[in-house]
Design an enzyme around this catalytic site. Sequence first.
Site, PDB file in Angstrom:
ATOM      1  N   LEU A  58     -20.165 -93.590 -16.997  1.00 16.17           N
ATOM      2  CA  LEU A  58     -20.337 -94.168 -15.669  1.00 16.17           C
ATOM      3  C   LEU A  58     -19.075 -93.880 -14.880  1.00 16.17           C
ATOM      4  O   LEU A  58     -17.958 -93.957 -15.422  1.00 16.17           O
ATOM      5  CB  LEU A  58     -20.567 -95.690 -15.735  1.00 16.17           C
ATOM      6  CG  LEU A  58     -21.899 -96.197 -16.296  1.00 16.17           C
ATOM      7  CD1 LEU A  58     -21.909 -97.727 -16.297  1.00 16.17           C
ATOM      8  CD2 LEU A  58     -23.076 -95.673 -15.505  1.00 16.17           C
ATOM      9  N   ASP A  59     -19.225 -93.560 -13.601  1.00 16.37           N
ATOM     10  CA  ASP A  59     -18.067 -93.338 -12.753  1.00 16.37           C
ATOM     11  C   ASP A  59     -17.186 -94.581 -12.701  1.00 16.37           C
ATOM     12  O   ASP A  59     -17.666 -95.712 -12.889  1.00 16.37           O
ATOM     13  CB  ASP A  59     -18.495 -92.997 -11.322  1.00 16.37           C
ATOM     14  CG  ASP A  59     -19.228 -91.679 -11.217  1.00 16.37           C
ATOM     15  OD1 ASP A  59     -19.120 -90.878 -12.163  1.00 16.37           O
ATOM     16  OD2 ASP A  59     -19.895 -91.460 -10.193  1.00 16.37           O
ATOM     17  N   TYR A  60     -15.935 -94.378 -12.392  1.00 14.05           N
ATOM     18  CA  TYR A  60     -14.976 -95.474 -12.193  1.00 14.05           C
ATOM     19  C   TYR A  60     -15.527 -96.526 -11.236  1.00 14.05           C
ATOM     20  O   TYR A  60     -15.425 -97.740 -11.488  1.00 14.05           O
ATOM     21  CB  TYR A  60     -13.671 -94.883 -11.644  1.00 14.05           C
ATOM     22  CG  TYR A  60     -12.658 -95.882 -11.158  1.00 14.05           C
ATOM     23  CD1 TYR A  60     -11.830 -96.569 -12.052  1.00 14.05           C
ATOM     24  CD2 TYR A  60     -12.495 -96.118  -9.785  1.00 14.05           C
ATOM     25  CE1 TYR A  60     -10.882 -97.476 -11.592  1.00 14.05           C
ATOM     26  CE2 TYR A  60     -11.554 -97.016  -9.322  1.00 14.05           C
ATOM     27  CZ  TYR A  60     -10.743 -97.701 -10.226  1.00 14.05           C
ATOM     28  OH  TYR A  60      -9.810 -98.598  -9.764  1.00 14.05           O
TER      29      TYR A  60
END
Length: 272
Positions: A58-60
């Site tokens: 998952l992206d930051y």
Amino acid sequence: MAVDKIFENEDYIIVNKPYDMYINSDNENEKNTVTCHIASHDSHLSSSTNPLYFVQRLDYSTSGILCIAKNKTAAARAGKLFEKRLTRKYYLAIVRGHILGFELADIHYAVGVDPSPQSAHKMSPVISSASLSGEPRAAHTRMLVLETGSYCGDPVTVVLLKPITGRRHQLRVHCSAVGHTILGDYTYTNKVDSTPHRMFLHATRLILPFLQDPLDIQSPEPFFTDLEFSRKWKPGKKFYKYKTQEDFTAVCDVIDKNYTVGIKYEEFCFKK
């Protein structure tokens, strides 16, 4: 922010990742990571005494469901499901603008690395022959309009997103490509959308269809329980209920259907 464990057995830990948090880091001084909260800083390394295996990313800036394997065998089992596109993933997002042209859409723009020198780590959609660069890979997202409203007086739309493929930044790129960037997405608005306290993209449901003991994990709706958002929100037109677990499961069934009878439909694709 705390990292809540939603599910755990002998093979997997499934957590609800907060927004603005890394999954792991090779920098031992970086403590804002999922691994630091649930295990040790080096648990993502094979040299760790108790290694963990991240079978998805998952992206930051993205919050929500994250599946972590406890051993290599479990990682391989889950990895094959992701590789063969047998998993089902559903995201809630709030996007800029009112979506009026369709209720359901398939977005088929390929995604590649943005060639601009100032856009490190940014991806780009192939929407015309002029944008054919960065070794693009085919990408497919389904989008279902759930509700319109306003945030700080600006029009926004709540959507359900189902990625069929799993390209880097795919959902963010596809939303931007159809003219509706995700609220708070600093990167894909060229650093303009910086007022919201977060990016409004949340991995809400993950289905892992194991032959034995399949997993169907859902996290709570995160936006309207956030006072910093809800006090700036005004509802508009609601197309589907989605805020309870039962209602969210029902809208997932809608976006899963191949036919579009009775639904205003649009397909986005680059035609040479």
